[in-house]
Design an enzyme around this catalytic site. Sequence first.
Site, short mmCIF file in Angstrom:
data_model
loop_
_atom_site.label_atom_id
_atom_site.label_comp_id
_atom_site.label_asym_id
_atom_site.label_seq_id
_atom_site.Cartn_x
_atom_site.Cartn_y
_atom_site.Cartn_z
N TRP A 100 0.83 -1.21 0.00
CA TRP A 100 0.00 0.00 0.00
C TRP A 100 0.86 1.25 0.00
CZ3 TRP A 100 -4.22 -1.52 -1.80
CH2 TRP A 100 -4.76 -2.76 -1.45
N ASP A 167 -1.17 6.94 6.59
CA ASP A 167 -2.27 6.04 6.23
C ASP A 167 -2.46 5.11 7.41
OD1 ASP A 167 -3.92 4.02 5.31
OD2 ASP A 167 -2.75 3.55 3.53
N LYS A 191 -11.80 -1.61 8.60
CA LYS A 191 -11.01 -2.42 9.52
C LYS A 191 -11.56 -2.24 10.95
CE LYS A 191 -7.86 -3.41 6.28
NZ LYS A 191 -8.30 -2.67 5.10
#
Length: 361
Positions: A100, A167, A191
């Site tokens: 990511w 992030d 999440k």
Amino acid sequence: MKQAHNFNAGPCVLPKPAIESAIAAIRDFDNTGIGILEISHRSPGWERIMKETEQLWRELLNIPDDYAVLLLGGGASTQFFTVPANLLNKKAAYLQTGVWAKKAIKEAKFYGEVEIVASSEDKTYSYIPKGYKIPADADYFHITTNNTIYGTEIKEDIDSPVPLVADMSSDIMSRPVDVRKYALIYGGAQKNVGPAGVTFVIVRKDILGKVERKLQTMVDYRTHIGEEGKNSSMFNTPPVFSIFVMHETLKWVKEMGGVEAMNKINKEKAALLYEEIDRNSLFVGTAAKEDRSIMNVCFVMAPGKEALQDEFLNYAKERGMVGIKGHRSVGGFRASIYNACPVESVRALIACMQDFEKLHK
């Protein structure tokens, strides 16, 4: 029906009270006779939910008033280009700790120079780089605090000489965060803070409006803030249902005792599972011990036992373990034990691993 233990990496397990509230709201939201899937985002009831959700964010993370809290569509991947569009004038610095982070770097390169200050790609992202230097001439420094695919995590709020961007898709609300150390925090909700469909952005307002380029209306964070915060993430229709479930999830976090309480529980769950991985003769962990994530526990079959991988996956599936197959890019196993994952599920997985070991002694 046998009990399912949900270890999916995201979308993932949600608090049961949030799910029950969502089911009820689909039938009837706020005693209007209209379900949450049909309600106008301009109705008084919905405007109240938006304000309460923002307030829950501010309360749980102690977010100062000079930061805006935005709830947007598009996922964290959209933020990969929105962040540099708003902040990158000449050069940005990035810490490359996984897939990511690498994708975020790719998008930032459309807007200017990107310096990768350190990378753990040399060892399949199994550790967090140390001892790197953040360039003082960078417009910002970007980190990915938790790496879902590889099971590594930055567990402290680092000091940065330039605006720090993070992030936090997969570890937000799992531990206390000193928001003041960050210029911008973002992440996908799916999440710890809700279902897929809504993205959170926590941004210090004084860093905006300083790039030389013209920005598209929807890309400019100031659009969603509005003058004196009047837009409050409602410049366009927000992802109503996802935000409602976020609202209920954050209420649950608060009722559980807030992020401090969640962090204690999360550490205990992770310690139990890592202890079994280290003890069990059939399994080994993949992440450096000092960098092990408390959200995503990654492990593989021990050397010489690789042929047992599929057998264990099937064995675990029969025992109700859902989502423990490792990411397709790395294989092995991954147990995502986010906030709403109960310790009973962790204990069930441990028992499964122990029983499988007995079969192969």
